[in-house]
Design an enzyme around this catalytic site. Sequence first.
Site, PDB file in Angstrom:
ATOM      1  N   LYS A   1       0.761  -1.360   0.111  1.00  0.00           N
ATOM      2  CA  LYS A   1       0.079  -0.059   0.068  1.00  0.00           C
ATOM      3  C   LYS A   1       0.708   1.175   0.074  1.00  0.00           C
ATOM      4  O   LYS A   1       0.318   2.276  -0.357  1.00  0.00           O
ATOM      5  CB  LYS A   1      -1.085  -0.089   1.269  1.00  0.00           C
ATOM      6  CG  LYS A   1      -1.892  -1.175   1.377  1.00  0.00           C
ATOM      7  CD  LYS A   1      -2.943  -0.896   2.469  1.00  0.00           C
ATOM      8  CE  LYS A   1      -2.270  -1.237   3.747  1.00  0.00           C
ATOM      9  NZ  LYS A   1      -2.905  -1.939   4.736  1.00  0.00           N
ATOM     10  N   GLY A   2       2.013   1.075   0.543  1.00  0.00           N
ATOM     11  CA  GLY A   2       2.879   2.348   0.644  1.00  0.00           C
ATOM     12  C   GLY A   2       3.066   3.305  -0.329  1.00  0.00           C
ATOM     13  O   GLY A   2       3.225   4.511  -0.211  1.00  0.00           O
TER      14      GLY A   2
ATOM     15  N   GLU B   1       7.892   2.235  -5.984  1.00  0.00           N
ATOM     16  CA  GLU B   1       8.221   1.700  -4.764  1.00  0.00           C
ATOM     17  C   GLU B   1       8.121   3.019  -3.901  1.00  0.00           C
ATOM     18  O   GLU B   1       8.881   3.906  -4.403  1.00  0.00           O
ATOM     19  CB  GLU B   1       8.921   0.788  -4.604  1.00  0.00           C
ATOM     20  CG  GLU B   1       9.421   0.151  -3.193  1.00  0.00           C
ATOM     21  CD  GLU B   1       8.086  -0.369  -2.420  1.00  0.00           C
ATOM     22  OE1 GLU B   1       7.276   0.320  -2.265  1.00  0.00           O
ATOM     23  OE2 GLU B   1       8.324  -1.773  -2.015  1.00  0.00           O
ATOM     24  N   ASP B   2       7.877   2.975  -2.597  1.00  0.00           N
ATOM     25  CA  ASP B   2       8.329   4.144  -2.018  1.00  0.00           C
ATOM     26  C   ASP B   2       9.573   4.196  -1.332  1.00  0.00           C
ATOM     27  O   ASP B   2      10.261   5.113  -1.223  1.00  0.00           O
ATOM     28  CB  ASP B   2       7.058   4.314  -0.748  1.00  0.00           C
ATOM     29  CG  ASP B   2       6.980   2.777  -0.072  1.00  0.00           C
ATOM     30  OD1 ASP B   2       7.653   1.939  -0.141  1.00  0.00           O
ATOM     31  OD2 ASP B   2       5.910   2.666   0.852  1.00  0.00           O
TER      32      ASP B   2
ATOM     33  N   ASP C   1      14.579  -0.698   0.940  1.00  0.00           N
ATOM     34  CA  ASP C   1      15.321  -0.796   2.263  1.00  0.00           C
ATOM     35  C   ASP C   1      16.385  -2.032   2.140  1.00  0.00           C
ATOM     36  O   ASP C   1      17.284  -1.867   1.390  1.00  0.00           O
ATOM     37  CB  ASP C   1      14.186  -0.860   3.344  1.00  0.00           C
ATOM     38  CG  ASP C   1      15.038  -0.796   4.824  1.00  0.00           C
ATOM     39  OD1 ASP C   1      16.089  -1.046   5.047  1.00  0.00           O
ATOM     40  OD2 ASP C   1      14.199  -0.136   5.511  1.00  0.00           O
TER      41      ASP C   1
ATOM     42  N   LYS D   1      17.308   3.564   1.368  1.00  0.00           N
ATOM     43  CA  LYS D   1      18.005   3.283   2.402  1.00  0.00           C
ATOM     44  C   LYS D   1      19.243   2.369   2.159  1.00  0.00           C
ATOM     45  O   LYS D   1      19.265   1.416   2.668  1.00  0.00           O
ATOM     46  CB  LYS D   1      17.379   2.673   3.504  1.00  0.00           C
ATOM     47  CG  LYS D   1      17.209   3.244   5.084  1.00  0.00           C
ATOM     48  CD  LYS D   1      16.527   2.526   5.961  1.00  0.00           C
ATOM     49  CE  LYS D   1      15.340   3.063   6.332  1.00  0.00           C
ATOM     50  NZ  LYS D   1      14.315   2.290   7.250  1.00  0.00           N
TER      51      LYS D   1
ATOM     52  N   PHE E   1      13.901   4.954  10.991  1.00  0.00           N
ATOM     53  CA  PHE E   1      12.596   4.625  10.694  1.00  0.00           C
ATOM     54  C   PHE E   1      11.847   5.731  10.308  1.00  0.00           C
ATOM     55  O   PHE E   1      11.473   6.689  11.325  1.00  0.00           O
ATOM     56  CB  PHE E   1      12.010   3.822  11.857  1.00  0.00           C
ATOM     57  CG  PHE E   1      10.860   3.121  11.503  1.00  0.00           C
ATOM     58  CD1 PHE E   1      11.080   1.651  10.832  1.00  0.00           C
ATOM     59  CD2 PHE E   1       9.676   3.406  11.391  1.00  0.00           C
ATOM     60  CE1 PHE E   1      10.084   1.135  10.090  1.00  0.00           C
ATOM     61  CE2 PHE E   1       8.380   2.739  10.894  1.00  0.00           C
ATOM     62  CZ  PHE E   1       8.563   1.711  10.312  1.00  0.00           C
TER      63      PHE E   1
ATOM     64  N   ASP F   1       4.510   3.788   6.704  1.00  0.00           N
ATOM     65  CA  ASP F   1       3.715   3.379   8.060  1.00  0.00           C
ATOM     66  C   ASP F   1       4.482   3.064   8.882  1.00  0.00           C
ATOM     67  O   ASP F   1       5.630   2.349   8.791  1.00  0.00           O
ATOM     68  CB  ASP F   1       2.502   2.390   7.610  1.00  0.00           C
ATOM     69  CG  ASP F   1       3.177   1.188   7.605  1.00  0.00           C
ATOM     70  OD1 ASP F   1       3.784   0.834   6.484  1.00  0.00           O
ATOM     71  OD2 ASP F   1       2.835   0.221   8.079  1.00  0.00           O
TER      72      ASP F   1
ATOM     73  N   ARG G   1       0.658   6.985   7.527  1.00  0.00           N
ATOM     74  CA  ARG G   1       0.812   7.191   6.068  1.00  0.00           C
ATOM     75  C   ARG G   1       0.477   8.553   5.666  1.00  0.00           C
ATOM     76  O   ARG G   1       0.749   9.028   4.467  1.00  0.00           O
ATOM     77  CB  ARG G   1       0.018   6.208   5.255  1.00  0.00           C
ATOM     78  CG  ARG G   1       0.364   4.727   5.694  1.00  0.00           C
ATOM     79  CD  ARG G   1      -0.361   3.963   4.537  1.00  0.00           C
ATOM     80  NE  ARG G   1      -0.024   2.461   4.907  1.00  0.00           N
ATOM     81  CZ  ARG G   1       0.779   1.512   4.748  1.00  0.00           C
ATOM     82  NH1 ARG G   1       1.816   1.904   4.006  1.00  0.00           N
ATOM     83  NH2 ARG G   1       0.717   0.312   5.256  1.00  0.00           N
TER      84      ARG G   1
HETATM   85  N1  HPA Z   1       9.434   3.382   7.389  1.00  0.00           N
HETATM   86  C1  HPA Z   1       8.469   2.481   7.057  1.00  0.00           C
HETATM   87  N2  HPA Z   1       8.382   1.477   6.198  1.00  0.00           N
HETATM   88  C2  HPA Z   1       9.616   1.040   5.776  1.00  0.00           C
HETATM   89  C3  HPA Z   1      10.653   1.784   6.247  1.00  0.00           C
HETATM   90  C4  HPA Z   1      10.835   2.988   7.028  1.00  0.00           C
HETATM   91  O1  HPA Z   1      11.800   3.465   7.336  1.00  0.00           O
HETATM   92  N3  HPA Z   1      11.649   0.904   5.416  1.00  0.00           N
HETATM   93  C5  HPA Z   1      11.141  -0.011   5.056  1.00  0.00           C
HETATM   94  N4  HPA Z   1       9.831  -0.112   4.923  1.00  0.00           N
HETATM   95 MG    MG Z   2       5.055  -0.950   5.452  1.00  0.00          MG
END
Ligand code: HPA
Ligand code: MG
Length: 205
Positions: free
Chosen positions: A67-68, A124-125, A128, A156, A177, A184, A190
């Site tokens: 969803k992000g 993608e948001d 990571d 990241k 984070f 989220d 969000r």
């Molecule tokens: N925040 C929220 N969702 C995430 C993050 C983060 O820093 N890294 C990967 N998913």
């Molecule tokens: Mg998430």
Amino acid sequence: MTELPIDVRNRELRTADQFGIKETYQSDLEGVLIPRAEIEDCVAQLGSEISAEYHSNPDFYPICVLKGAIRFFVDLLREVDLGVPYSEGVVHSSRYHAGPTTDTPTVQFFHEEQIEGKDVLLVEDILDEGYTLATLRDRIEEFDPSSIRIVTLFDKTVNREVAVDSAFTGFTVPDEFFIGYGLDYDEQYRDLRHLGVLDPEIFRG
Ligand code: HPA
Ligand code: MG
């Protein structure tokens, strides 16, 4: 135009009270790393880079990673003009299912039969550790697209555990984070419009 990605790894956080953030959220934030105006400028620039790269290509097929990435997807495609019509897809993926975080995310496709022959752009948001995008990339490969590339708004880089490269990246971010602009913590925050760092007290809590 600035060169992307914008490296904000050594940037000082700004206090949350400068941005008209809801009272309830202010106390949950360590601070704001990227204010919304800067996110918007970067998204516009990513949109013009993608427009140049895929211009006149009706097989362009952006896929929103739910969803992000919803907010990023909508804002990004508003800035994309290929001069031809194209279609869009979504996929749902989560690493937080029924218990502790695992390396294997759940993946749910919708209309995967449309992927064949397309020039897929996974939207993608945040990139990571890389598990989600590596899994999605491999799963999409099975549907025979012409190409697969990734655009991520935030990267990241220091956390990477599996090799994944994004073709387009907005910001290189530090190992914190983050919440906001679709990101989220336990499905909340969000809707915060800026990229904020969650107060570690809450993160631990
Ligand atoms: N925040 C929220 N969702 C995430 C993050 C983060 O820093 N890294 C990967 N998913
Ligand atoms: Mg998430």
